[in-house]
Design a protein around this motif. Structure first.
Motif, short mmCIF file in Angstrom:
data_model
loop_
_atom_site.label_atom_id
_atom_site.label_comp_id
_atom_site.label_asym_id
_atom_site.label_seq_id
_atom_site.Cartn_x
_atom_site.Cartn_y
_atom_site.Cartn_z
N ASP A 16 -1.69 7.58 7.97
CA ASP A 16 -1.54 6.32 7.23
C ASP A 16 -0.12 5.79 7.31
N ARG A 73 1.24 2.28 8.83
CA ARG A 73 2.11 1.44 8.00
C ARG A 73 3.44 1.16 8.71
N ASP A 124 2.46 -4.45 3.83
CA ASP A 124 1.77 -3.20 3.52
C ASP A 124 0.48 -3.12 4.33
N VAL A 125 -0.20 -1.99 4.19
CA VAL A 125 -1.50 -1.75 4.83
C VAL A 125 -2.51 -1.44 3.74
N GLN A 126 -3.71 -1.98 3.90
CA GLN A 126 -4.76 -1.74 2.91
C GLN A 126 -5.94 -1.05 3.58
N PHE A 127 -6.28 0.15 3.12
CA PHE A 127 -7.42 0.90 3.63
C PHE A 127 -8.61 0.66 2.71
N ASN A 128 -9.76 0.27 3.29
CA ASN A 128 -10.94 0.16 2.44
C ASN A 128 -11.46 1.56 2.12
N GLN A 164 -10.38 5.08 3.95
CA GLN A 164 -9.63 6.09 3.20
C GLN A 164 -10.32 7.44 3.29
N VAL A 177 -0.77 -8.48 4.67
CA VAL A 177 -1.29 -7.12 4.51
C VAL A 177 -2.26 -6.84 5.65
N PRO A 227 -5.39 -5.14 6.98
CA PRO A 227 -6.56 -4.46 6.44
C PRO A 227 -7.17 -3.49 7.46
N CYS A 244 -8.99 -2.82 12.54
CA CYS A 244 -8.41 -3.71 11.54
C CYS A 244 -9.08 -5.09 11.56
#
Length: 576
Positions: free
Chosen positions: A465, A469, A480-484, A488, A527, A529, A546
């Motif tokens: 992760d 990032r 930032d990075v967003q993990f669903n 995750q 961000v 995703p 992504c």
């Protein structure tokens, strides 16, 4: 090769009546009489006939067992580009034009490129043979079936898929959980209808029903493996490491446990050998492998690159799409796993593409617009600064169009010089090697000045992760990075299995630094995703899917296939 020899080649081409610039690429390619491939190998590479496996008169595979590449260790030049637009940038054309120009100034050089996929050829992007007077030939062969490598990869991939379903049908000794089979099928064509499928329908005699789907061949892990393998032994080792799914105890199952790695290697025994063709100016082009850079690592094979480095003084290679995808993966994946490193980098841009990055529509690109170029140059700035983070100060090659004005070019040159990057205009599309001599001289000067200290963007020990990032924040301008939830969970599983040390391969739109293809220029504070994580244990990296990027593309409303046909003489028409 001597300057006299290169001058003789150029004189031969001068006497050839070429169609004017702007003529279809296929007409220009057909106007040049190619050398027999044995002659290219002997005169340009010093390779004897016994080391070639011919596929007709003008293309061949190099028999690596018959080659001695230990006598020479050439220097490697990476060609990358700004973020691609419909206006075009011209990485492949520049790679070929630069190779021809290096030979024209007396440098023994070859070009290493990827093979084109039939998907884009019949879709919208087109082929990968270059363009204008900077092409690889025979271009029809290259852009269509070539030497059958993609068919072999497709067959090996689908053999594994067939063996999985057959194993389940005949008792499932490995106790595979049919709900957790991760190995899908592939085909080398854009076909959105096959993204999600049901297999095994029709009753017990036809297998066990389960959900599956198709990816395009260039997204296959086997494509990545072929391009990263050191030799046949390493190829089989990597094929055996492929994770095909999980058993009912939630433990991973590999292709080796299924017993499939040997047969898959057999199907790839010829495909693993690099292919040799030539440029319009009869310089060697090694074309091998074809992973997409938006959904895979986007580089030609390690074996082809190493072979070329052992046969010529300079090797020019390209990485797919913009530098945020292709160049990053070239360094952080290909170089990390192979030990290769570039000695110089060329960053391709066009005035037209920068206008589009500045918000101008495709129909208005011919009109002078210094303001749009200035605004769009933000994209160029970020790519230059990104390359400098890797320790590479790129030479910016402006692929010039007739509509470009001196004022627009001055904007680009001032931006480059302000960042300490060399910049040269290039006219190879219209003039061949003569139009790329300034770029060639600039590259030669960089190579003569010594090798840079190339740096990876992240260390192996960094968690997956954090690697993602790091790429997103340092290269893409993300905050930032967003993990669903699914990503995750996959992230946790990858670390639990002990694969957290692997490099990451970001799969996202190539048309923006973000996951949104409509966000042009150099956006910040967005961000990234992350939708899914795919562990490719055989290839040796983790793919982060992504946004809305697909591993099976679709065809456009007007696919190129609708314009391709044969004329009354059996010649291909409509192919670029």
């Amino acid at each position: 090769m001597t300057n006299n020899h290169n001058n003789a080649v150029l004189a031969e081409l001068t006497m050839t009546v070429l169609p004017p610039p702007g003529a279809p690429d296929i007409e220009i390619a057909r106007a040049v009489k190619p050398w027999p491939i044995f002659e290219v190998a002997q005169r340009k590479l010093g390779v004897a006939a016994h080391a070639l496996i011919p596929y007709g008169h003008y293309k061949a595979k190099l028999d690596l067992a018959q080659l001695d590449t230990s006598k020479k260790q050439g220097k490697l030049v990476l060609v990358t580009a700004i973020t691609p637009t419909p206006a075009g940038e011209g990485k492949t054309t520049t790679s070929i034009g630069l190779t021809d120009a290096l030979n024209a100034i007396g440098v023994s050089a070859s070009v290493c490129l990827r093979e084109p996929s039939l998907g884009p050829c019949f879709g919208v992007k087109g082929g990968a043979a270059g363009g204008g007077r900077a092409q690889a030939i025979p271009m029809e062969d290259l852009n269509l079936h070539f030497t059958g490598d993609f068919h072999a990869i497709t067959s090996a991939h689908n053999l594994l898929a067939a063996l999985i379903d057959n194993h389940i049908h005949w008792g499932n000794e490995l106790n595979l959980d049919s709900r957790r089979i991760s190995w899908r099928r592939v085909m080398d064509m854009n076909d959105r209808a096959l993204r999600h499928t049901l297999v095994g329908l029709g009753g017990p005699a036809h297998g066990q029903p389960r959900e599956s789907g198709f990816d395009i061949t260039v997204a296959s892990e086997i494509m990545a493996i072929l391009c990263l393998a050191d030799d046949r032994k390493d190829l089989q080792r990597r094929l055996g490491n492929i994770i095909i799914g999980r058993n009912r105890d939630n433990k991973t199952v590999t292709a080796r446990e299924l017993g499939a790695d040997g047969a898959m290697t057999v199907l790839l025994k010829e495909a693993i050998q690099p292919n040799l063709i030539q440029t319009l100016e009869h310089n060697p082009a090694l074309i091998h492998g074809g992973p997409f850079a938006n959904i895979a690592h986007g580089c030609n094979s390690v074996m082809a690159t190493r072979t070329a480095l052992g046969l010529t003084d300079v090797v020019v290679t390209e990485a797919g799409f913009g530098a945020d995808l292709g160049a990053e993966k070239f360094i952080d994946i290909k170089c990390r796993l192979s030990g290769l490193k570039p000695d110089a980098a060329v960053l391709v841009c066009t005035v037209r593409a920068l206008k589009m990055q500045g918000g101008i529509g495709k129909g208005d690109l011919d009109a002078p617009n210094v303001e749009a170029v200035t605004k769009g140059a933000e994209n160029l700035v970020r790519h230059i600064e990104n390359m400098q983070q890797f320790g590479l100060n790129p030479l910016v090659a402006i692929n010039r169009f007739p509509t470009d004005t001196d004022e627009e070019l001055t904007v680009i040159k001032d931006v480059c010089l302000g960042l300490g990057a060399k910049v040269e205009e290039a006219h190879h599309w219209a003039e061949g090697s003569a139009g790329a001599k300034a770029v060639a001289e600039g590259v030669k000067a960089i190579l003569d000045s010594g090798s840079p200290e190339v740096k990876f963007l992240y260390e192996d020990a960094m968690p997956i992760d954090e690697k993602i990032r790091t790429i997103a924040t340092r290269l893409y301008g993300a905050s930032d990075v967003q993990f669903n939830i699914a990503a995750q969970k996959q992230l946790d599983e990858i670390h639990q299995q002990g694969f957290g040390h692997l490099p990451v391969c970001i799969a996202k739109t190539p048309y923006s630094f973000t996951a949104d293809p409509h966000m042009l220029g150099a956006p910040t504070d967005h961000v990234l995703p992350v939708r899914e994580l795919h562990l490719m244990a055989g290839a040796g990296f983790v793919v982060a899917i992504c946004g809305d990027v697909m591993t099976m593309p679709g065809l456009p409303k007007q696919p190129a296939a609708l314009s391709i046909s044969l004329d009354d003489n059996g010649e291909i028409v409509g192919l670029f």
